[in-house]
Design a protein around this motif. Sequence first.
Motif, PDB file in Angstrom:
ATOM      1  N   THR A  23       0.736  -1.183  -0.062  1.00 24.83           N
ATOM      2  CA  THR A  23      -0.029   0.019  -0.119  1.00 24.83           C
ATOM      3  C   THR A  23       0.842   1.148   0.101  1.00 24.83           C
ATOM      4  O   THR A  23       1.835   1.022   0.457  1.00 24.83           O
ATOM      5  CB  THR A  23      -0.978   0.160   1.093  1.00 24.83           C
ATOM      6  OG1 THR A  23      -0.093   0.211   2.495  1.00 24.83           O
ATOM      7  CG2 THR A  23      -1.705  -1.155   1.142  1.00 24.83           C
ATOM      8  N   ASP A  24       0.482   2.465  -0.283  1.00 29.40           N
ATOM      9  CA  ASP A  24       0.874   3.785  -0.312  1.00 29.40           C
ATOM     10  C   ASP A  24       0.829   4.256   1.124  1.00 29.40           C
ATOM     11  O   ASP A  24       0.018   3.535   2.104  1.00 29.40           O
ATOM     12  CB  ASP A  24       0.564   4.505  -1.337  1.00 29.40           C
ATOM     13  CG  ASP A  24      -0.949   4.904  -1.276  1.00 29.40           C
ATOM     14  OD1 ASP A  24      -1.579   4.807  -0.080  1.00 29.40           O
ATOM     15  OD2 ASP A  24      -1.473   5.461  -2.221  1.00 29.40           O
ATOM     16  N   SER A  25       1.280   5.261   1.348  1.00 31.43           N
ATOM     17  CA  SER A  25       1.316   6.038   2.873  1.00 31.43           C
ATOM     18  C   SER A  25      -0.013   6.323   3.259  1.00 31.43           C
ATOM     19  O   SER A  25      -0.329   6.542   4.172  1.00 31.43           O
ATOM     20  CB  SER A  25       2.173   7.260   2.909  1.00 31.43           C
ATOM     21  OG  SER A  25       1.790   8.121   2.039  1.00 31.43           O
ATOM     22  N   GLN A  26      -1.019   6.359   2.419  1.00 30.49           N
ATOM     23  CA  GLN A  26      -2.492   6.854   2.518  1.00 30.49           C
ATOM     24  C   GLN A  26      -3.323   5.355   2.534  1.00 30.49           C
ATOM     25  O   GLN A  26      -4.317   5.612   2.930  1.00 30.49           O
ATOM     26  CB  GLN A  26      -3.161   7.709   1.579  1.00 30.49           C
ATOM     27  CG  GLN A  26      -2.787   9.148   1.804  1.00 30.49           C
ATOM     28  CD  GLN A  26      -1.182   9.587   1.330  1.00 30.49           C
ATOM     29  OE1 GLN A  26      -0.894   8.865   0.026  1.00 30.49           O
ATOM     30  NE2 GLN A  26      -0.326   9.989   1.757  1.00 30.49           N
ATOM     31  N   GLY A  27      -2.705   4.215   2.616  1.00 33.17           N
ATOM     32  CA  GLY A  27      -3.373   3.154   2.503  1.00 33.17           C
ATOM     33  C   GLY A  27      -3.856   2.497   1.206  1.00 33.17           C
ATOM     34  O   GLY A  27      -4.527   1.510   1.376  1.00 33.17           O
ATOM     35  N   ASP A  51      -9.209   1.135  -3.571  1.00 31.80           N
ATOM     36  CA  ASP A  51      -9.715   1.332  -2.372  1.00 31.80           C
ATOM     37  C   ASP A  51      -9.359   0.471  -1.225  1.00 31.80           C
ATOM     38  O   ASP A  51     -10.209  -0.524  -1.513  1.00 31.80           O
ATOM     39  CB  ASP A  51     -11.192   1.915  -2.724  1.00 31.80           C
ATOM     40  CG  ASP A  51     -12.112   2.309  -1.494  1.00 31.80           C
ATOM     41  OD1 ASP A  51     -11.107   2.288  -0.373  1.00 31.80           O
ATOM     42  OD2 ASP A  51     -13.223   2.795  -1.773  1.00 31.80           O
TER      43      ASP A  51
END
Length: 76
Positions: A23-27, A51
């Motif tokens: 995942t990226d840093s925002q999930g 998402d």
Amino acid sequence: RLEDHLADLRATLESSHDALLVTDSQGGVLHCNHRFTQLWLLPPALLGSTDHALWWRHMESLVLAAPDGPMPMLRP
């Protein structure tokens, strides 16, 4: 080249016996390996989504649907 590094990274993730979700840093979902898709019975429609809330709802539904508690694959 960037493309070569990305190809190496994907090959490394796919070669792991572990189920991996990146995942990226925002999930947001960036990648998962084939083992992860097998373990969590991910439908093809979900694989196109970044998402993380949709992914978690799907995984949560599998855990909650298990008659004897968490799915055996999640037990230590």
